[in-house]
Design a protein around this motif. Structure first.
Motif, PDB file in Angstrom:
ATOM      1  N   TYR B 483      42.374  42.894  33.284  1.00 56.65           N
ATOM      2  CA  TYR B 483      43.241  42.802  34.454  1.00 56.65           C
ATOM      3  C   TYR B 483      43.804  41.397  34.519  1.00 56.65           C
ATOM      4  O   TYR B 483      43.512  40.567  33.657  1.00 56.65           O
ATOM      5  CB  TYR B 483      42.507  43.210  35.733  1.00 56.65           C
ATOM      6  N   ILE B 517      42.990  49.081  32.502  1.00 58.40           N
ATOM      7  CA  ILE B 517      43.961  48.091  32.021  1.00 58.40           C
ATOM      8  C   ILE B 517      45.056  48.049  33.067  1.00 58.40           C
ATOM      9  O   ILE B 517      45.720  49.066  33.295  1.00 58.40           O
ATOM     10  CB  ILE B 517      44.542  48.499  30.649  1.00 58.40           C
ATOM     11  N   ASP B 518      45.258  46.913  33.732  1.00 58.87           N
ATOM     12  CA  ASP B 518      46.309  46.874  34.750  1.00 58.87           C
ATOM     13  C   ASP B 518      47.633  46.422  34.133  1.00 58.87           C
ATOM     14  O   ASP B 518      47.715  46.168  32.922  1.00 58.87           O
ATOM     15  CB  ASP B 518      45.886  46.025  35.972  1.00 58.87           C
ATOM     16  N   ALA B 519      48.683  46.342  34.955  1.00 53.81           N
ATOM     17  CA  ALA B 519      50.015  46.062  34.401  1.00 53.81           C
ATOM     18  C   ALA B 519      50.078  44.676  33.768  1.00 53.81           C
ATOM     19  O   ALA B 519      50.790  44.483  32.775  1.00 53.81           O
ATOM     20  CB  ALA B 519      51.066  46.193  35.503  1.00 53.81           C
ATOM     21  N   SER B 520      49.328  43.696  34.304  1.00 52.32           N
ATOM     22  CA  SER B 520      49.323  42.363  33.698  1.00 52.32           C
ATOM     23  C   SER B 520      48.711  42.418  32.310  1.00 52.32           C
ATOM     24  O   SER B 520      49.211  41.798  31.371  1.00 52.32           O
ATOM     25  CB  SER B 520      48.507  41.394  34.549  1.00 52.32           C
ATOM     26  N   LEU B 522      48.530  45.008  30.428  1.00 50.57           N
ATOM     27  CA  LEU B 522      49.451  45.735  29.557  1.00 50.57           C
ATOM     28  C   LEU B 522      50.536  44.791  29.025  1.00 50.57           C
ATOM     29  O   LEU B 522      50.861  44.797  27.834  1.00 50.57           O
ATOM     30  CB  LEU B 522      50.088  46.893  30.321  1.00 50.57           C
TER      31      LEU B 522
END
Lengths: 583, 583
Positions: B483, B517-520, B522
């Protein structure tokens, strides 16, 4: 292992002063690459530095000054071979916002405040570098940065529109800026608008098409790219000539005016304590944003040549650059994306390219400033607008929306709050919201009841797979590390599961996804164990990871555990349900 | 599935009004258990409610009033069968601290502020319950609570010492309290000291020994335990008689004095807005602490009989109890540990026991208050001191120290800041510190290079095991969800690893421990992929979990991935290093 003390002390020195490493091996081939790149970057940096100084509300020479000594400081301390530092769009906007609350643009007090801001930001960056606090920039997550950068780009573009329109309108947020622009719209200056829109259209076209068109005409791709990038210089030359030739200044076109010829003045920034305390928080935010942007550019370029940048050393180098800017009449600086890419593509091999760029800018400051007198502000505004509108990337928002609604809400909130309440409020609110949502999300981890896949030693979620279970044994898998925010949730889950199963004798926690257990979670596990024991149920663990087991080994929890610790979940079920499982 | 609309609406009602569930099945056997338990709890609650009212700086009858209507409210809304609510030590201390800044103890304004605090706290709890925000209490992690409760116990004990010494000394923190006590020490009242120390010694002895001694003399364990718990009643009777018989009041012994006979007055709390805003933050902290204490007691007792408490319903019930306290002249209440345990052990079966307890207290308020006139304050202080010193548990701190230095530093900081700067500062600082340390810890996850255990399909950390690797393929396992706080750290790790290996062709991320897995993260993975591709290296993934893979499936990252996604790490290595691995 190198055990020679002289050699290892040299390694320590080159860690803090990377110039000692690359300077020793400097040769003529590197010199050629660096000099060519420096020439191209200088051409690009002159209009950029004037424009970003104007964006920050400072006289144009501040931008030139910020592109000399800071580049030398970065060349000494920087760990990236190709990063180009100087004034940049977002940091200039943050500078204008921070100082605009304290002084009137154009006054000496305003410039003085900008120098204090650069000094404070430099000091914070140096301190963070020495304390190895580079990880603090991690809290600017991708959605926060996406929202913040897009909003900053919009704010800058709207704010610069006044120069293209030839009117006066100030403001740090859209609710202030838009009505101010609207009220002033009748006072639009038509010659300014003509120049500004002409420059905008030309710059936009050249950014999108010029390089491609030149390549189509048979130019070498590298040269075509470089010419495409130098379109702003052409726009400046043409519009300056137009103003001079047709005396447009007399018709109300605002020009840059007299820029003092010469090198930057060296002076101490103001020691006014109330100024320092008022700028401390803006300086911290500026430092984090500048560092995050700079280190990301540096790492991207370094990876292409399998080189490394050290984030903590970058903090030191950026800090030194900002301190240099503070002592030489500049404004806060950071590593810029577009100029670093140009530097890299033009063949820069070492930070010496930055030194030559600084010399180029110094030459320009000594020789060319009289030529800038008739440069219209509308042209500079047009270069800024075209540069920042590329920061507003709708596709990023769509991708975040498709990937995660949580993360999208953070990006959207940051965007809206930055537009509506200003850069500082928006950034802080975005970081706090991202933290709160992260904690909320990890406070309800995925807990699955697992059963055996028939005929195998594997165990899977009973809701997703056809598996066998048994009334006396409950297997639970927790898909998250256990810590204070989710410890009690696990208690709830187990209480719940136990209250629904009167025949239950054993609970087995499959710990394969638990990377860490903190003291709160340990207390919860103890509580769970006591409650289960009171209810006549044994608690067992399976598949505990090595580092987690190391820490649990000496605890009262493990000594008093009513059940056992099994290496695999299969062993646990084989031991506890010898009669086998039923579907 | 129950599809009868009448039945399912009844289920919804019993969720919000648990009394509908247990009230329907109430019978004479339950009545007997509840009545006996209520009698014993009443005996225990009379001295406790007087003492905690005194601790909060309120007249003694406030404690009695807070033990009537709030108990009825809890009986209607509470989901625990045996929790006993009323004034408690830590919440009374927090009440005294919050109101002490706004009014002088003993004045009507002070009592009025206490009622507003109870109303606000009740409103906050109700709101949290309706919005299902019970998880917010999770942020009071175990180390924070351990430090806070121990410090509160010490502060209460030192604060009550003045009643045992018969002197005047006020203060919310040790640096204020201790010098005040020291200055007043010469004014000590010897008869008060004799009564107080006598009560202290007797209560301490009876708490430690009386139950055991009675059992040794052949009493039934249950009865022996209950008699041991009622020692405070004996202490009160004896010291009250002593004051009355020897007229000790004339020699300066402070007594409770006239307590109005009768039932609580029903009245609206004050609507003063400045009082409301001043008490909002203390009310929030009070709500969180009271809820955390109450729900933990309730769950522990419920689990013994395989019953459940609903945390969100407990918020509603505690909220209703505090609102009831606010409208009936009481003070903030919560579920108390010792009285709930006595209630449970004495055989309470349903919340009706709370109704009978409330009736018992009402009877006492109507009939017994004249007898309390000569009750010395020193005896009440002694009951408080003996009760709270059991909260100071050094063993908890030793256990936390042995388990984790991180968590210990949180507990120690909370303890010290609560003692030195007061309950509110200590609690908030503890929560913030715990969050910061958690984020720091998870911002540097454990990343291990893995190699193959020879002759197996297993892969282990190369630093811990003898395994085989290959120069062209690098296997990395990340032991943490990815994250925003740790995404960039992974970039650094991979940059580092790649820069050290010139022969590298493939990087395989083993994702078995990645739960999210967060957007950051990713974005970082995309960045890693681009950088590796620029350097001529392929990125592969292995052992990606189902839910993580579901989300990645539609992303540009996975569509553009230069490498592949392998089900197992073994398959990845078999495909990428067909020549085999070397040691």
């Amino acid at each position: 292992m190198n055990r020679n003390p002289a050699a290892s002390s040299r390694i320590a020195w080159t860690k803090w002063l990377p110039i000692l490493a690359w300077g020793r091996a400097y040769d003529s081939r590197q010199f050629g690459g660096d000099l060519l790149a420096a020439g191209i970057v200088t051409l690009m940096l002159i209009p950029q530095s004037l424009a970003y100084a104007m964006l920050a509300g400072l006289p144009p020479q501040a931008g030139l000054y910020a592109s000399m000594l800071p580049l030398l400081a970065y060349a000494v301390f920087g760990s990236s071979r190709t990063l180009a530092v100087g004034p940049a769009a977002v940091t200039s906007l943050m500078t204008a916002t921070a100082i605009g609350q304290l002084a009137v643009p154009g006054t000496p007090a305003y410039w003085e405040a900008a120098l204090v801001l650069a000094l404070l930001s430099g000091g914070i960056l140096l301190l963070m570098g020495l304390l190895r606090l580079g990880w603090l920039a991690n809290f600017l997550g991708h959605p926060v940065i996406a929202g913040f950068i897009a909003a900053s780009g919009l704010l800058i573009a709207v704010g610069q529109a006044r120069h293209v329109l030839g009117i006066h309108a100030q403001g740090d947020t859209l609710p202030v800026l838009l009505p101010a622009l609207w009220r002033q719209l009748p006072a639009v200056n038509w010659p300014t608008l003509a120049l500004g829109v002409g420059a905008l259209v030309f710059l936009w076209w050249s950014r999108q098409r010029l390089g491609r068109r030149l390549r189509a005409w048979g130019w070498r791709p590298g040269l075509a790219e470089v010419l495409g990038r130098s379109a702003p210089v052409l726009a400046i030359a043409v519009t300056t000539l137009a103003v001079w030739a047709w005396d447009l200044q007399a018709q109300g076109v605002q020009v840059v005016g007299a820029v003092p010829q010469g090198l930057p003045p060296l002076a101490w920034p103001s020691w006014n304590p109330s100024l320092w305390s008022a700028l401390a928080m803006p300086a911290l935010l500026l430092s984090l944003v500048g560092f995050a942007e700079s280190v990301s550019v540096g790492q991207t370029l370094a990876a292409r040549r399998r080189q490394r940048v050290e984030p903590d050393q970058e903090l030191v180098a950026l800090g030194a650059s900002n301190v240099a800017a503070a002592f030489s009449g500049g404004l806060p600086v950071t590593g810029g994306f577009s100029r670093s890419v140009v530097n890299f593509d033009a063949g820069a091999r070492t930070p010496a390219a930055g030194v030559y760029t600084a010399l180029g800018i110094a030459l320009a400051a000594v020789l060319l400033t009289p030529l800038l007198h008739y440069l219209p502000q509308a042209t500079l505004a047009a270069t800024v607008i075209v540069a920042v509108l590329s920061l507003v990337d709708v596709a990023v928002f769509r991708r975040i929306w498709e990937y995660s609604r949580f993360d999208f809400s953070v990006a959207a909130a940051t965007l809206l709050l930055t537009l509506l309440a200003g850069v500082e409020t928006g950034l802080v609110a975005g970081v706090v919201l991202a933290l709160a949502l992260h904690l909320y999300r990890s406070s309800r981890p995925h807990v699955a009841e697992v059963g055996q896949v028939p005929g195998t030693e594997h165990f899977r979620n009973v809701r997703r797979h056809t598996v066998t279970t048994c009334d006396a044994v409950l297997g639970l898998r927790v898909d998250e590390s256990l810590y204070f925010a989710n410890a009690r949730y696990l208690e709830d889950c187990i209480n719940d599961a136990v209250a629904r199963r009167q025949a239950l004798k054993h609970v087995v926690l499959q710990c394969s996804a638990i990377n860490n257990i903190d003291a709160s979670a340990l207390a919860s596990l103890e509580m769970i164990e006591v409650r289960l024991r009171d209810a006549g149920i044994c608690l067992h663990l399976s598949e505990v990871k090595g580092p987690v087991m190391d820490r649990l080994a000496n605890t009262a929890f493990l000594r008093c555990l009513s059940g056992q610790v099994f290496l695999t979940h299969y062993q646990a079920i084989a031991a506890l349900a010898p009669g086998g499982l039923s579907q």
